[in-house]
Design an enzyme around this catalytic site. Sequence first.
Site, PDB file in Angstrom:
ATOM      1  NE  ARG B 298      -4.092  -2.296   1.708  1.00  0.00           N
ATOM      2  CZ  ARG B 298      -5.046  -1.838   1.985  1.00  0.00           C
ATOM      3  NH1 ARG B 298      -5.299  -1.617   3.159  1.00  0.00           N
ATOM      4  NH2 ARG B 298      -6.261  -3.350   1.295  1.00  0.00           N
ATOM      5  CE1 TYR B 442      -2.916   1.044  -8.206  1.00  0.00           C
ATOM      6  CE2 TYR B 442      -2.652  -0.073 -10.217  1.00  0.00           C
ATOM      7  CZ  TYR B 442      -2.004   0.267  -9.226  1.00  0.00           C
ATOM      8  OH  TYR B 442      -0.772   2.064 -10.009  1.00  0.00           O
ATOM      9  CD  GLU B 443      -2.009  -4.093  -3.657  1.00  0.00           C
ATOM     10  OE1 GLU B 443      -2.590  -3.649  -1.962  1.00  0.00           O
ATOM     11  OE2 GLU B 443      -1.671  -4.733  -3.858  1.00  0.00           O
ATOM     12  N   GLY B 444      -7.384  -2.103  -2.868  1.00  0.00           N
ATOM     13  CA  GLY B 444      -7.719  -1.109  -1.626  1.00  0.00           C
ATOM     14  C   GLY B 444      -7.965   0.286  -2.521  1.00  0.00           C
ATOM     15  CD  GLN B 449      -6.073   1.371   1.873  1.00  0.00           C
ATOM     16  OE1 GLN B 449      -5.167   1.792   2.586  1.00  0.00           O
ATOM     17  NE2 GLN B 449      -5.997   0.716   1.017  1.00  0.00           N
TER      18      GLN B 449
END
Lengths: 601, 601
Positions: B298, B442-444, B449
């Site tokens: 992240r 992407y990546e949450g 988050q």
Amino acid sequence: MPDYKAPLREIKFVMDELLDMPGHYASIPAFADVATPDMVDAILTEGAKFCEQELAPLNRIGDIEGCTRHDDGSVTTPTGFKEAYAKFVEGGWPSLAHDVEHGGQGLPESLGTVMSEMVGTSNWSWGMYPGLSHGAMNTIALHGTHDQKETYLTKLVSGEWTGTMCLTESHCGSDLGILKTKAEANADGSYAITGSKIFISAGEHDMSGNIVHIVLARLPGAPEGTKGISLFIVPKFLPNEDGTPGERNTLICGSIEHKMGIHGNATCVMNFDGAKGWLIGPENKGLNCMFTFMNTARIGTALQGATASEASFQGALAYAKDRLAMRSLTGPKAPEKAADPIIVHPDVRRMLLTQKAFAEGGRALVYLAAQQNDIVNKGETEEQRKEADELLGFLTPIAKAFLTETGSESANLGMQVFGGHGFIAEWGMEQIVRDTRISTIYEGTTGIQALDLLGRKVLMTQGASLRNFTKMVHKFCQAEEGNEELAALVKPLAEVNKEWGDLTMKIGMTAMKNRDEVGAASVDYLMYSGYAVLGYLWARMAKVAQDALANGTTEEDYYKAKLTTAKFYFARILPRTKAHAATMLAGADSLMDLAEEHFAF
Amino acid sequence: MPDYKAPLREIKFVMDELLDMPGHYASIPAFADVATPDMVDAILTEGAKFCEQELAPLNRIGDIEGCTRHDDGSVTTPTGFKEAYAKFVEGGWPSLAHDVEHGGQGLPESLGTVMSEMVGTSNWSWGMYPGLSHGAMNTIALHGTHDQKETYLTKLVSGEWTGTMCLTESHCGSDLGILKTKAEANADGSYAITGSKIFISAGEHDMSGNIVHIVLARLPGAPEGTKGISLFIVPKFLPNEDGTPGERNTLICGSIEHKMGIHGNATCVMNFDGAKGWLIGPENKGLNCMFTFMNTARIGTALQGATASEASFQGALAYAKDRLAMRSLTGPKAPEKAADPIIVHPDVRRMLLTQKAFAEGGRALVYLAAQQNDIVNKGETEEQRKEADELLGFLTPIAKAFLTETGSESANLGMQVFGGHGFIAEWGMEQIVRDTRISTIYEGTTGIQALDLLGRKVLMTQGASLRNFTKMVHKFCQAEEGNEELAALVKPLAEVNKEWGDLTMKIGMTAMKNRDEVGAASVDYLMYSGYAVLGYLWARMAKVAQDALANGTTEEDYYKAKLTTAKFYFARILPRTKAHAATMLAGADSLMDLAEEHFAF
């Protein structure tokens, strides 16, 4: 691509219930007999059908194919664009809001705006072809000679020919005062136009029999700057005596720009090589002539922002009801499914409601401006026209900049609702982001609009234009002071309305000492104004809904939803004014202190 | 495309002056001997050269050409990508921050982050190929068997092979608990993996001899949801006894996604058809294994936001100095020219300074997180590692979501500075907008988050993680209480720092009654936190600059510019917290009241 469904219920809410367009049309003699409720309904229904069935399916095709320029300078538009335009002409749509005298239907421009909304939401790129024609038509209608109107306007009104506005050159866009294109007198009273124009939307294409370019150029010996610019009509084909397109003029599309979005529209470099043109309007008054309908053009771009909010909202809403992910924080809502539809999640709702508030509020603002424009053009009394013109002038930079900025925000939120799929072209959500991104730039950037609002419209009138508006808001707030159900709307609206004036005073004072204070405060001031104006409109929409519910209605859910959305706007969107208020008072020094050469080391 | 110039002075400011990386490296035994100041300098210099000369020129080529999938499932990357990767491997860059034991150079991951910044700013799409390998390397390093490390990790560290992370399926991204890919035991101890994964970055390409996929799948009879997911190593070519790539595994790239941006990176649909794989880590603990390095991944995405701010700032600054339009409101600044360069206009400066504040502040935040990560992995004492882990866990969702959101803002401002030219592809500014747009997804997503921050990190620790941070801020503010020059920074910072705690308490209270309050407040809470954290870092950077000036320096202009930018941040950016503070307290009802079926009529 998200399906487009014309939001006729919402359109009618603003037209009939918020702005009393039926009464407005009836009160203007030019429209009273033509813009009857039946006629308006028929136009909405047929227009919606055309946009949903003909234009929406071409939207993604336009994005994928783009336009192709051939070696001879000709341009092919995306598959289906030309055929759709032929149907549009056949349906009489180009002539809708133009004068009967030149073949128009004489309907109000505001009705044209409603149609433009549906066209633009379903396919903005396509809509730019007939859209640019309106600019050319307005120029000729207002400043052309009788012959020019006969030769060009009638063909533009019928849609047989299309038009463009050739302003920008590669070295100047906002600052047209430094443009270089030359116009030299020919012996026959025409002019030879030489120069290169860029970013010419619909500059060359295959849809119409002729293209009428309105070109800004300089006469020999003209004064420098904005006071030395004249306007010319420069047709692609020189009209024959009988009005048909004749000899090819010496102008050509030199290339097509590769752009972030609106791929379906041909954005051309237009090279004029001694092309034959005719002066329109007085010498060296070209920019003034353009200003006479700049409000209309800017409201057209404001509309693009509202359409982006609407289009992206429609796509995101359908997806949010369908897509399953996680369980609601308060327990499963669809226990029979593998996960809950994402519309159960508060943050997804925050995004959807933000889009909805901007789409519906934006529509209200654009229609309100369009209503004023009707009065400016056809109002009965000088006083009515003047009053409407002032309100329109005040609202225009706000609508243009605020609605396009929030349109971009909405489009990005719509992508975000889709998660990773939003980034993938086939879903169509990222196209909305790309297509609408130009709207904060063309027809005057957000920065230019902000200077127009704060510098020209507000401070140069010593705040009069603002006071006219805030008085209206104040009156509304006073009338609703005891309205308990709307207290959560009326109270903050009254506060913002007062603060708006206070902030203006403060900036006005500092600006007297340092002109840079205007530029330093301007964009925050504009955004603040946008939230305030939309707040007023949302409060009024809430009042309409409240009254409808009180008076008994078969559409209870509809009016309750309107009230709920209004409450959302005040709870979650209007507080943004707090940041803008603080920032606009931060002073110019925070921006001007850094020397140009010290921005990077 | 704007030229990329590695901002080495800025990088060193954060490393040496703000975060004392030299002292940090010296204090960690694993790095003390290798990460010497000379070594760090050499890496920065060589890294900058590689990124400026090799990667930056390929950035626009990657966007234009994209990747091509052939009928056999193979993928060709854009011209030059493969050759640049070969040079990257030759230069030993993939092994920089990996353990010596597997062929790495044993340098700190934070130094890898600095290199990733330069790689990513010059060419994000290219950087994703080696970037994804790090995910695979981390997985194997942390959870692989000795043999798995020997077979795969050494090849990944050398860069001979690359890796991917295969998580998402078409019906699930954020909610991996519902994924469907199956893993069935073979007789030989391996597993047959069957299923389809989407959005697999670098899933197939022509740069490396083998591709090592880390795949999430379910074992037969595994528990439903997130507790039934296991991790598998699934190589494109099954390794031979001697470690060379052997038989082709039964997995194939089914298609390449057409995306809004990062065209140079192959985003693949990967189809596994009984492909041979090996379990990595314990059965059904796949998601837990992934979580162990989620912070690193992240922070890598947070970096993308900061790189977008930097890249777009570099482009916009050069243009603003060059482009002429209008005269300054306070009188001509370049009277010898046709107009003033647009950098004289306050609003253009507002845009540039916003980008600059986010680029430099973002760098500080990412490096701070990377420094904590060094300690988490290699810190001497358990206590140090635990403390760093807590701070990193707190900072990660903030850095990821806030820096990517502000990165998108910066990129859009850079386009705006260019006016109409910003919309045209050849200038490269719109590519930055498109490339960075995925970073908030992407990546949450930002929403994910925000829930991680407010729900997991803050409320689940009863606010402890926040208090650890606000204590640090409080200490700084107390120490600088009498610092008159920084009063305009320290005072608002102290206020925000206190308010941050108060807001958290209020939300915590309402959340006890209604869990939806967490989701309703989360994104505003996250953005508020981002502005607060960046405020703290900007105040500290100002203090560093102030001290340098007080102590005498040959770089007066540099440090003064740092002070000026810090003051800009507090005058013009931090006030945004006011809007977020009001909005996060608006309550869940404003979002939840509207019934799903009443969003549109």
